[in-house]
Scaffold this active site. Sequence first.
Site, mmCIF file in Angstrom:
data_model
loop_
_atom_site.group_PDB
_atom_site.id
_atom_site.type_symbol
_atom_site.label_atom_id
_atom_site.label_comp_id
_atom_site.label_asym_id
_atom_site.label_seq_id
_atom_site.Cartn_x
_atom_site.Cartn_y
_atom_site.Cartn_z
ATOM 1 N N ALA A 1 40.224 59.596 45.503
ATOM 2 C CA ALA A 1 40.380 60.875 44.818
ATOM 3 C C ALA A 1 41.856 61.185 44.641
ATOM 4 C CB ALA A 1 39.680 61.977 45.612
ATOM 5 N N ARG B 1 33.786 66.551 54.084
ATOM 6 C CA ARG B 1 33.331 67.098 55.337
ATOM 7 C C ARG B 1 34.276 68.165 55.896
ATOM 8 N NH1 ARG B 1 29.350 64.928 58.764
ATOM 9 N NH2 ARG B 1 29.269 66.371 60.508
ATOM 10 N N ASP C 1 33.180 49.771 37.644
ATOM 11 C CA ASP C 1 33.919 48.555 37.960
ATOM 12 C C ASP C 1 35.289 48.819 37.353
ATOM 13 O OD1 ASP C 1 35.263 46.060 37.664
ATOM 14 O OD2 ASP C 1 33.358 45.071 38.110
ATOM 15 N N HIS C 2 36.259 49.124 38.176
ATOM 16 C CA HIS C 2 37.503 49.653 37.595
ATOM 17 C C HIS C 2 38.247 48.609 36.760
ATOM 18 C CE1 HIS C 2 39.616 47.778 40.980
ATOM 19 N NE2 HIS C 2 40.750 48.007 40.357
ATOM 20 N N GLU D 1 46.376 38.878 44.830
ATOM 21 C CA GLU D 1 47.021 40.071 45.381
ATOM 22 C C GLU D 1 48.009 39.660 46.452
ATOM 23 O OE1 GLU D 1 44.558 43.694 45.906
ATOM 24 O OE2 GLU D 1 42.958 42.250 46.176
ATOM 25 N N ASP E 1 33.817 41.621 47.620
ATOM 26 C CA ASP E 1 34.782 42.656 47.256
ATOM 27 C C ASP E 1 35.299 42.472 45.826
ATOM 28 O OD1 ASP E 1 36.528 44.910 47.938
ATOM 29 O OD2 ASP E 1 38.172 43.457 47.949
ATOM 30 N N HIS F 1 34.292 42.334 39.807
ATOM 31 C CA HIS F 1 35.375 42.200 38.831
ATOM 32 C C HIS F 1 35.423 40.823 38.163
ATOM 33 C CE1 HIS F 1 36.405 45.839 40.817
ATOM 34 N NE2 HIS F 1 37.111 45.325 41.805
ATOM 35 N N LYS G 1 51.127 39.305 42.761
ATOM 36 C CA LYS G 1 50.066 40.190 42.290
ATOM 37 C C LYS G 1 49.893 39.955 40.802
ATOM 38 C CE LYS G 1 47.440 43.938 41.837
ATOM 39 N NZ LYS G 1 46.076 43.989 42.375
HETATM 40 C C1 BG6 Z 1 39.088 46.691 44.600
HETATM 41 C C2 BG6 Z 1 38.973 45.941 45.893
HETATM 42 O O1 BG6 Z 1 37.847 46.723 43.963
HETATM 43 O O2 BG6 Z 1 40.028 46.040 43.764
HETATM 44 C C3 BG6 Z 1 40.331 45.824 46.569
HETATM 45 O O3 BG6 Z 1 38.069 46.602 46.749
HETATM 46 C C4 BG6 Z 1 41.339 45.251 45.626
HETATM 47 O O4 BG6 Z 1 40.218 45.031 47.723
HETATM 48 C C5 BG6 Z 1 41.332 45.989 44.290
HETATM 49 O O5 BG6 Z 1 42.602 45.366 46.231
HETATM 50 C C6 BG6 Z 1 42.230 45.296 43.287
HETATM 51 O O6 BG6 Z 1 42.366 46.114 42.169
HETATM 52 P P1 BG6 Z 1 43.624 46.029 41.225
HETATM 53 O O7 BG6 Z 1 43.361 47.019 40.144
HETATM 54 O O8 BG6 Z 1 44.834 46.366 42.061
HETATM 55 O O9 BG6 Z 1 43.692 44.618 40.735
#
Ligand code: BG6
Length: 489
Positions: free
Chosen positions: A18, A46, A177-178, A216, A235, A240, A345
């Site tokens: 958030a 909470r 799914d970001h 990462e 994860d 992803h 990264k």
């Molecule tokens: C998340 C995972 O879905 O994606 C994390 O739970 C990971 O472990 C992250 O670090 C990576 O996202 P991004 O946008 O930084 O590539």
Amino acid sequence: EQNMTTLIMIFGATGDLAKRKLFPSLYRLFERGRIANRFAVIGVARRPLSNDQFQQSVKDSVTSALGAKQNLDQFASHFYYQSHDVTDSNSYIALKKLADEIDTHNHLEGNRIFYLAMAPEFFGSIALHLKADGLTNVKGYKRLVIEKPFGHDLESAKELNEQIRTAFSEEEIYRIDHYLGKEMVRNIEVIRFANAIFEPLWNNRYISNIQITSSETLGVEERGRYYESSGALRDMLQNHMMQIVALLAMEPPISLTTKEIRLEKVRVFRSLRTIKGEAVNDYFVRGQYGEGEIDQKKVPKYRDEPMVNNESNTETFVAGKVMIDNFRWAGVPFYIRTGKRMETKSTKIVIQFKDIPMNLYYRPEKELSPNLLVIHIQPEEGITLHLNAKKAGSHLDAQEVKLSFSNTGTYAMNTPEGYEKLLFDCMRGDATNFTHWDEVAYSWAFVDEISKVWDQTKGDFPNYDAGTMGPKAADELLEKDGFFWWPIN
Ligand code: BG6
């Protein structure tokens, strides 16, 4: 499309997501005029907090993500807070009362988004309560946004799905799914389907293999408890990485509607070759980081991280070969790898085209390079096409040249930008960039077979040093097919 009217309830409003992503993203939507006066947010968590305290934390999180901003007070005045016990009906009844009041007062037309951004063990029971205690009983739309993880395996995902489906229909569920909020992930379909020069070649006649890397440098940080039972496979890969595979492999949809696109993605998942039993070790590699150096700083091994078992069998790296057994892709490996504490990264896709039949051109040091299309997802955003052209001044020697398009500069990494898009999609009712249940189910079924094997045997861990590109076996996975990972730096 502008100026959405909505009431958003964020469950887990004091949490990390958030603060880092949701508040700053909402601020951006506000700043751009996509939400103006007729929106409200109820933060639910909470711990007891006053509205003032909550608004202050909203302002702080916007400032720390985006820098100092002018109209922060006005923005924050749309935020309310309710301390809540997710297992107690009385809590929901109080929440409903507050929501109804805010709705009436701000003319929100009964539009409601429930955003679950907290510990996943409560997802199911919250959804059940929302219905039972009347919060979903609205005259506008009701939508559920649900963060990962969506279950731990197929069975638990099914159970969770059944619970939320009693309160929301599939169309009302927005499974986040970001990665689907990332600009260049969304660009995959445009690059493929808006160019005459790619789609005719996009198949097993011209493509030799596809490589997807999401590396990462971060370790497991403070998430040891969650990560221990998840690992890189659940994860990152189940969601992803598999989503990227689907976008790269799907057939052109009949049109760009949510339904048509999802249908094509699901067909990719249906075509996945199941890898099970002994084959798992031929197709998949797992790793766990040992000590090493990242940015010239010594970092501990995974087993020494907080909340991690010192004999942990959890993988922090996974590489695999995914085969899509359909007419278009038969024989083309999709290599995927992802891990923590790697060298850099970066998320990139490399599409390697097949060699041309013969080399007419002299290159003293090596063979003619294959054509590559590289899609840079992060930190740079763009595409690079690797071609061969005449070396200037030489007789007829070929050399590699690169055509690049770069989005760099538009957005810095780790901006809330992806979430901003996803939130806006949800307000507009566009679920295209969220995962349908069928996608989730197929992808768990695929991943479950792998974890079944890995859970039964101990990995030879740690097997890669922090700050490297993973275990040797990940390189061998490609070498045995005559390929190698293209460098991603
Ligand atoms: C998340 C995972 O879905 O994606 C994390 O739970 C990971 O472990 C992250 O670090 C990576 O996202 P991004 O946008 O930084 O590539």
